[in-house]
Write a protein that holds these residues in place. Structure first.
Motif, PDB file in Angstrom:
ATOM      1  N   PRO A 265      39.196 106.336  42.322  1.00  0.00           N
ATOM      2  CA  PRO A 265      39.430 106.434  41.899  1.00  0.00           C
ATOM      3  C   PRO A 265      39.107 105.105  40.910  1.00  0.00           C
ATOM      4  O   PRO A 265      38.253 104.390  39.958  1.00  0.00           O
ATOM      5  N   ILE A 266      40.262 103.925  41.632  1.00  0.00           N
ATOM      6  CA  ILE A 266      40.244 103.091  40.581  1.00  0.00           C
ATOM      7  C   ILE A 266      40.043 101.780  41.135  1.00  0.00           C
ATOM      8  O   ILE A 266      40.986 102.130  43.140  1.00  0.00           O
ATOM      9  N   TRP A 267      39.316 100.446  41.650  1.00  0.00           N
ATOM     10  CA  TRP A 267      39.641 100.018  42.706  1.00  0.00           C
ATOM     11  C   TRP A 267      39.445  98.483  41.871  1.00  0.00           C
ATOM     12  O   TRP A 267      39.304  98.327  40.448  1.00  0.00           O
ATOM     13  N   VAL A 268      39.941  97.227  41.961  1.00  0.00           N
ATOM     14  CA  VAL A 268      39.789  95.979  41.651  1.00  0.00           C
ATOM     15  C   VAL A 268      39.560  94.847  42.482  1.00  0.00           C
ATOM     16  O   VAL A 268      39.473  95.266  43.141  1.00  0.00           O
ATOM     17  N   THR A 269      37.793  94.544  42.290  1.00  0.00           N
ATOM     18  CA  THR A 269      37.260  93.581  43.017  1.00  0.00           C
ATOM     19  C   THR A 269      37.431  92.321  42.814  1.00  0.00           C
ATOM     20  O   THR A 269      37.443  91.455  43.777  1.00  0.00           O
ATOM     21  N   ALA A 270      38.234  91.563  41.746  1.00  0.00           N
ATOM     22  CA  ALA A 270      38.777  90.538  41.510  1.00  0.00           C
ATOM     23  C   ALA A 270      39.479  90.369  40.923  1.00  0.00           C
ATOM     24  O   ALA A 270      39.423  90.866  39.734  1.00  0.00           O
ATOM     25  N   PRO A 271      40.330  89.426  40.727  1.00  0.00           N
ATOM     26  CA  PRO A 271      40.527  88.781  41.981  1.00  0.00           C
ATOM     27  C   PRO A 271      41.047  89.610  43.053  1.00  0.00           C
ATOM     28  O   PRO A 271      41.441  91.305  43.071  1.00  0.00           O
ATOM     29  N   THR A 272      41.118  88.916  44.437  1.00  0.00           N
ATOM     30  CA  THR A 272      41.343  89.752  45.588  1.00  0.00           C
ATOM     31  C   THR A 272      42.994  89.596  46.345  1.00  0.00           C
ATOM     32  O   THR A 272      43.378  88.457  45.857  1.00  0.00           O
ATOM     33  N   ARG A 273      42.978  90.860  46.944  1.00  0.00           N
ATOM     34  CA  ARG A 273      44.197  90.218  47.278  1.00  0.00           C
ATOM     35  C   ARG A 273      45.056  89.252  48.013  1.00  0.00           C
ATOM     36  O   ARG A 273      44.257  88.613  48.841  1.00  0.00           O
ATOM     37  N   GLY A 274      45.775  88.509  47.136  1.00  0.00           N
ATOM     38  CA  GLY A 274      46.800  87.085  47.401  1.00  0.00           C
ATOM     39  C   GLY A 274      45.518  86.192  47.319  1.00  0.00           C
ATOM     40  O   GLY A 274      45.480  85.082  48.024  1.00  0.00           O
ATOM     41  N   GLN A 275      44.338  85.774  46.347  1.00  0.00           N
ATOM     42  CA  GLN A 275      42.931  85.146  46.424  1.00  0.00           C
ATOM     43  C   GLN A 275      44.258  84.061  45.420  1.00  0.00           C
ATOM     44  O   GLN A 275      45.429  84.453  44.712  1.00  0.00           O
ATOM     45  N   VAL A 276      44.027  82.613  45.165  1.00  0.00           N
ATOM     46  CA  VAL A 276      44.271  81.744  44.724  1.00  0.00           C
ATOM     47  C   VAL A 276      43.575  81.107  44.145  1.00  0.00           C
ATOM     48  O   VAL A 276      42.641  80.445  44.262  1.00  0.00           O
ATOM     49  N   LEU A 277      44.247  81.543  42.667  1.00  0.00           N
ATOM     50  CA  LEU A 277      42.897  81.156  41.641  1.00  0.00           C
ATOM     51  C   LEU A 277      43.613  79.584  41.071  1.00  0.00           C
ATOM     52  O   LEU A 277      44.852  79.231  41.153  1.00  0.00           O
ATOM     53  N   THR A 278      42.706  79.072  40.344  1.00  0.00           N
ATOM     54  CA  THR A 278      43.172  77.454  40.571  1.00  0.00           C
ATOM     55  C   THR A 278      43.395  77.583  38.938  1.00  0.00           C
ATOM     56  O   THR A 278      43.074  78.126  37.602  1.00  0.00           O
ATOM     57  N   ALA A 279      44.401  76.416  38.440  1.00  0.00           N
ATOM     58  CA  ALA A 279      45.455  76.980  37.567  1.00  0.00           C
ATOM     59  C   ALA A 279      44.703  75.765  36.204  1.00  0.00           C
ATOM     60  O   ALA A 279      43.522  74.662  36.182  1.00  0.00           O
ATOM     61  N   GLY A 280      44.346  76.418  35.043  1.00  0.00           N
ATOM     62  CA  GLY A 280      43.951  75.690  34.317  1.00  0.00           C
ATOM     63  C   GLY A 280      42.687  76.407  33.716  1.00  0.00           C
ATOM     64  O   GLY A 280      41.913  75.699  32.851  1.00  0.00           O
ATOM     65  N   ARG A 281      42.421  77.269  34.593  1.00  0.00           N
ATOM     66  CA  ARG A 281      40.771  78.430  34.355  1.00  0.00           C
ATOM     67  C   ARG A 281      40.907  79.407  34.180  1.00  0.00           C
ATOM     68  O   ARG A 281      41.643  80.347  34.024  1.00  0.00           O
TER      69      ARG A 281
END
Length: 362
Positions: A265-281
């Motif tokens: 019933p529920i998915w998370v599509t982003a961020p993805t598993r283990g994704q590293v996001l850029t700080a400050g954004r």
């Protein structure tokens, strides 16, 4: 994969999904009427056609400048930004690593790893009343964006039947003791040959979902929509798990309103598993949901503690499958997880569906 790459990947999938919703009709008479010369228009009758041609050229330029679509799941079920590998959480920032760049196929580096959409079953909610499918994006050794559809599909199905990815909780391995013998792709369908039928120890609906796991995975990896899937059992058995016959073809549900029969019933599509996001954004969580009154609850976790929470309304409520997004703003560097869930309409406390997606800001 930088943010521009992820944007291009998201645009590519979004355009493809929207294109699948288009139902062409006969509008030739209307177009001719609008573009026919008139006494008032003079020689300017050709301007609408020129404008239309210009728009078409721009769209074609954007479309063909994007990487090839590798996932043919119908609109509303497939999302961009593949990540994890089959053996470890994905490195930064999203999948695959490295991942497709927003360039034409002619300039795509040879040997670039392919992101494979792989589906896994898991029990849903506190009461674990049913088993449904989640999707992960994985890479497989030797499989690249230049690999043919059979190679991609074989690798994806093998991953689906193998060990669940590291860092995931609750995924079920229903195909223990069964090997993928072969997989063939033709213009009319996909044939999956397995060594045996699988254990006859699960509830019938779980066995059905186990078969659908391979159907969704194979179709998505081939990338040609709801292509019929047939199974062959090398040991001569006549039914998968003892309950799902092999003398028929299988496919996805016919409409989005029936996807709940297969998908969680529920998915998370982003961020993805283990994704590293850029700080400050700024960080935005996106996903899909098929829940009562389209209401999705969420929590942002850090070190197991809730640092933010709320709820969001999806674009459609059950039985349809809608999309949703939660803007989290700028986050401090660190390890996070977003928990997204549905509370039971009966008591408001029982969790009827949920998923948690870890990510890092660095």
């Amino acid at each position: 994969m930088n943010d521009d790459d992820r944007t291009a990947e998201a645009l590519r999938v979004a355009l493809d999904e929207r294109a699948e919703l288009v139902e062409p009709g006969d509008r030739l008479a209307e177009i001719l009427a609008r573009t026919a010369p008139s006494h008032t228009a003079g020689t300017r009758w050709w301007m609408p056609l020129a404008a239309a041609a210009a728009v078409l050229a721009v769209v074609a330029g954007v479309w063909f400048g994007l990487p090839d679509r590798r996932d043919g799941v119908p609109a509303g079920t497939e999302s961009p930004r593949p990540t994890a590998s089959a053996t470890s959480p994905a490195p930064s920032p999203t999948a695959p690593s490295p991942s497709p760049t927003p360039s034409s196929s002619a300039s795509t580096p040879v040997g670039q790893p392919a992101a494979l959409p792989v589906y896994y079953p898991a029990a849903i909610g506190d009461e674990a009343r049913m088993v449904r499918l989640y999707r992960e994006w994985l890479t497989a050794p030797g499989v690249t964006r230049d690999s043919d559809e059979r190679t991609r599909a074989r690798a994806a199905v093998a991953l689906a039947m193998g060990s669940v990815p590291v860092g995931t909780d609750g995924y079920l391995g229903l195909w223990d003791g069964v090997d993928l013998v072969d997989l063939a792709v033709t213009t009319t369908g996909i044939t999956v040959t397995l060594s045996g039928p699988g254990p006859s120890t699960f509830p019938t609906d779980t066995e059905r979902v186990g078969v659908q796991q391979l159907v969704w995975t194979a179709q998505a990896a081939v990338g040609r929509g709801n292509l019929p899937v047939r199974f062959v059992l090398a040991d001569g058995s006549v039914a998968l798990f003892g309950s799902q016959p092999v003398d028929r073809t299988y496919g996805r549900p016919a409409s989005r309103e029936e996807y709940h029969e297969d998908l969680a019933p529920i998915w998370v599509t982003a961020p993805t598993r283990g994704q590293v996001l850029t700080a400050g954004r700024s960080v935005t969580v996106t996903g899909e949901a098929c829940v009562f009154e389209a209401t999705v609850s969420w929590q942002l976790l850090r070190g197991g503690a809730v640092v933010d929470e709320g709820f969001v309304t999806a674009t459609a409520g059950a039985p349809d499958r809608g999309t949703w997004q939660v803007p989290l703003g700028t986050l401090d560097p660190g390890d996070y997880a977003v928990r997204v869930f549905e509370l039971s309409a009966e008591d408001g406390t029982t969790v009827s569906a949920e998923t948690t997606m870890p990510f890092t800001v660095r």
